[in-house]
Design a protein around this motif. Structure first.
Motif, PDB file in Angstrom:
ATOM      1  N   GLU A  31     128.641  45.907  65.100  1.00 25.97           N
ATOM      2  CA  GLU A  31     128.223  47.189  65.639  1.00 25.97           C
ATOM      3  C   GLU A  31     128.555  48.252  64.610  1.00 25.97           C
ATOM      4  O   GLU A  31     129.681  48.319  64.120  1.00 25.97           O
ATOM      5  CB  GLU A  31     128.959  47.474  66.954  1.00 25.97           C
ATOM      6  CG  GLU A  31     128.074  48.082  68.000  1.00 25.97           C
ATOM      7  CD  GLU A  31     128.760  48.239  69.343  1.00 25.97           C
ATOM      8  OE1 GLU A  31     128.309  47.585  70.303  1.00 25.97           O
ATOM      9  OE2 GLU A  31     129.730  48.997  69.435  1.00 25.97           O
ATOM     10  N   VAL A  32     127.572  49.083  64.286  1.00 25.89           N
ATOM     11  CA  VAL A  32     127.726  50.111  63.262  1.00 25.89           C
ATOM     12  C   VAL A  32     127.412  51.465  63.872  1.00 25.89           C
ATOM     13  O   VAL A  32     126.319  51.670  64.402  1.00 25.89           O
ATOM     14  CB  VAL A  32     126.766  49.848  62.068  1.00 25.89           C
ATOM     15  CG1 VAL A  32     126.913  50.939  61.011  1.00 25.89           C
ATOM     16  CG2 VAL A  32     127.026  48.475  61.464  1.00 25.89           C
ATOM     17  N   GLU A  33     128.379  52.374  63.784  1.00 26.47           N
ATOM     18  CA  GLU A  33     128.136  53.751  64.202  1.00 26.47           C
ATOM     19  C   GLU A  33     127.987  54.577  62.933  1.00 26.47           C
ATOM     20  O   GLU A  33     128.864  54.580  62.077  1.00 26.47           O
ATOM     21  CB  GLU A  33     129.302  54.282  65.033  1.00 26.47           C
ATOM     22  CG  GLU A  33     129.067  55.710  65.505  1.00 26.47           C
ATOM     23  CD  GLU A  33     130.266  56.316  66.207  1.00 26.47           C
ATOM     24  OE1 GLU A  33     130.101  57.384  66.813  1.00 26.47           O
ATOM     25  OE2 GLU A  33     131.372  55.736  66.121  1.00 26.47           O
ATOM     26  N   PHE A  34     126.843  55.254  62.818  1.00 22.68           N
ATOM     27  CA  PHE A  34     126.569  56.077  61.648  1.00 22.68           C
ATOM     28  C   PHE A  34     127.136  57.477  61.845  1.00 22.68           C
ATOM     29  O   PHE A  34     127.441  57.885  62.969  1.00 22.68           O
ATOM     30  CB  PHE A  34     125.060  56.117  61.386  1.00 22.68           C
ATOM     31  CG  PHE A  34     124.505  54.793  60.947  1.00 22.68           C
ATOM     32  CD1 PHE A  34     124.480  54.438  59.604  1.00 22.68           C
ATOM     33  CD2 PHE A  34     124.034  53.883  61.877  1.00 22.68           C
ATOM     34  CE1 PHE A  34     123.997  53.198  59.197  1.00 22.68           C
ATOM     35  CE2 PHE A  34     123.543  52.638  61.487  1.00 22.68           C
ATOM     36  CZ  PHE A  34     123.527  52.308  60.143  1.00 22.68           C
ATOM     37  N   SER A  35     127.258  58.216  60.763  1.00 24.07           N
ATOM     38  CA  SER A  35     127.787  59.585  60.819  1.00 24.07           C
ATOM     39  C   SER A  35     126.978  60.465  61.767  1.00 24.07           C
ATOM     40  O   SER A  35     127.512  61.389  62.368  1.00 24.07           O
ATOM     41  CB  SER A  35     127.773  60.214  59.426  1.00 24.07           C
ATOM     42  OG  SER A  35     128.473  59.392  58.533  1.00 24.07           O
ATOM     43  N   SER A  36     125.705  60.145  61.915  1.00 24.51           N
ATOM     44  CA  SER A  36     124.820  60.916  62.799  1.00 24.51           C
ATOM     45  C   SER A  36     125.162  60.699  64.270  1.00 24.51           C
ATOM     46  O   SER A  36     124.675  61.416  65.134  1.00 24.51           O
ATOM     47  CB  SER A  36     123.376  60.490  62.572  1.00 24.51           C
ATOM     48  OG  SER A  36     123.209  59.129  62.960  1.00 24.51           O
ATOM     49  N   GLY A  37     125.967  59.644  64.543  1.00 24.87           N
ATOM     50  CA  GLY A  37     126.280  59.298  65.925  1.00 24.87           C
ATOM     51  C   GLY A  37     125.417  58.160  66.444  1.00 24.87           C
ATOM     52  O   GLY A  37     125.690  57.603  67.503  1.00 24.87           O
ATOM     53  N   ALA A  38     124.377  57.793  65.688  1.00 26.28           N
ATOM     54  CA  ALA A  38     123.521  56.668  66.088  1.00 26.28           C
ATOM     55  C   ALA A  38     124.323  55.373  66.022  1.00 26.28           C
ATOM     56  O   ALA A  38     125.127  55.170  65.107  1.00 26.28           O
ATOM     57  CB  ALA A  38     122.306  56.572  65.169  1.00 26.28           C
ATOM     58  N   LEU A  39     124.105  54.506  66.999  1.00 26.11           N
ATOM     59  CA  LEU A  39     124.853  53.257  67.097  1.00 26.11           C
ATOM     60  C   LEU A  39     123.880  52.089  67.090  1.00 26.11           C
ATOM     61  O   LEU A  39     122.932  52.061  67.875  1.00 26.11           O
ATOM     62  CB  LEU A  39     125.673  53.271  68.390  1.00 26.11           C
ATOM     63  CG  LEU A  39     126.569  52.077  68.673  1.00 26.11           C
ATOM     64  CD1 LEU A  39     127.610  51.893  67.571  1.00 26.11           C
ATOM     65  CD2 LEU A  39     127.249  52.254  70.025  1.00 26.11           C
ATOM     66  N   TYR A  40     124.111  51.144  66.186  1.00 29.74           N
ATOM     67  CA  TYR A  40     123.239  49.979  66.075  1.00 29.74           C
ATOM     68  C   TYR A  40     124.060  48.709  66.150  1.00 29.74           C
ATOM     69  O   TYR A  40     125.202  48.671  65.708  1.00 29.74           O
ATOM     70  CB  TYR A  40     122.456  49.997  64.753  1.00 29.74           C
ATOM     71  CG  TYR A  40     121.355  51.020  64.735  1.00 29.74           C
ATOM     72  CD1 TYR A  40     120.048  50.668  65.069  1.00 29.74           C
ATOM     73  CD2 TYR A  40     121.618  52.340  64.391  1.00 29.74           C
ATOM     74  CE1 TYR A  40     119.028  51.615  65.056  1.00 29.74           C
ATOM     75  CE2 TYR A  40     120.606  53.291  64.384  1.00 29.74           C
ATOM     76  CZ  TYR A  40     119.315  52.916  64.718  1.00 29.74           C
ATOM     77  OH  TYR A  40     118.320  53.850  64.702  1.00 29.74           O
ATOM     78  N   ARG A  41     123.425  47.669  66.681  1.00 25.21           N
ATOM     79  CA  ARG A  41     124.069  46.365  66.795  1.00 25.21           C
ATOM     80  C   ARG A  41     123.254  45.356  65.994  1.00 25.21           C
ATOM     81  O   ARG A  41     122.062  45.196  66.213  1.00 25.21           O
ATOM     82  CB  ARG A  41     124.108  45.982  68.280  1.00 25.21           C
ATOM     83  CG  ARG A  41     124.982  44.802  68.567  1.00 25.21           C
ATOM     84  CD  ARG A  41     125.206  44.659  70.051  1.00 25.21           C
ATOM     85  NE  ARG A  41     126.317  45.509  70.475  1.00 25.21           N
ATOM     86  CZ  ARG A  41     126.916  45.416  71.649  1.00 25.21           C
ATOM     87  NH1 ARG A  41     126.500  44.535  72.527  1.00 25.21           N
ATOM     88  NH2 ARG A  41     127.915  46.206  71.955  1.00 25.21           N
ATOM     89  N   TYR A  42     123.910  44.724  65.040  1.00 21.44           N
ATOM     90  CA  TYR A  42     123.270  43.741  64.150  1.00 21.44           C
ATOM     91  C   TYR A  42     123.699  42.351  64.587  1.00 21.44           C
ATOM     92  O   TYR A  42     124.882  42.105  64.804  1.00 21.44           O
ATOM     93  CB  TYR A  42     123.677  43.985  62.694  1.00 21.44           C
ATOM     94  CG  TYR A  42     123.115  45.283  62.155  1.00 21.44           C
ATOM     95  CD1 TYR A  42     121.974  45.291  61.361  1.00 21.44           C
ATOM     96  CD2 TYR A  42     123.706  46.501  62.469  1.00 21.44           C
ATOM     97  CE1 TYR A  42     121.438  46.482  60.901  1.00 21.44           C
ATOM     98  CE2 TYR A  42     123.180  47.699  62.015  1.00 21.44           C
ATOM     99  CZ  TYR A  42     122.041  47.682  61.232  1.00 21.44           C
ATOM    100  OH  TYR A  42     121.511  48.855  60.777  1.00 21.44           O
TER     101      TYR A  42
END
Length: 78
Positions: A31-42
């Motif tokens: 799970e990656v949370e970007f600086s923008s606040g967007a959260l993605y799951r790989y």
């Protein structure tokens, strides 16, 4: 088994582009949370790929060089 929508425990990272990372080694989900606040799951991310990311000099650059070209299945988490 835990529900798929369960919040993964993430750790803050020092990076201009990434805010936090979480990894489930049993399911091999990153799970990656970007600086923008967007959260993605790989999905189907092997532990050694996560270890290499954590040890990289620049997490953001390593992520862009390794994860984007690898085409791991991913989805945005709301």
């Amino acid at each position: 088994p835990a529900s798929r929508s369960q919040r993964m425990k993430r750790a803050a990272v020092t990076s201009r582009s990434l805010r936090s990372l979480g990894y489930d080694s049993e399911q091999q989900v990153l799970e990656v949370e970007f600086s923008s606040g967007a959260l993605y799951r790989y999905e189907e991310v092997p532990p050694d790929a996560v270890q290499a990311l954590l040890e990289a000099d620049s997490l953001g650059r390593h992520f862009n060089q390794v994860f984007k070209p690898q085409h791991y299945r991913y989805r945005r988490v709301e």
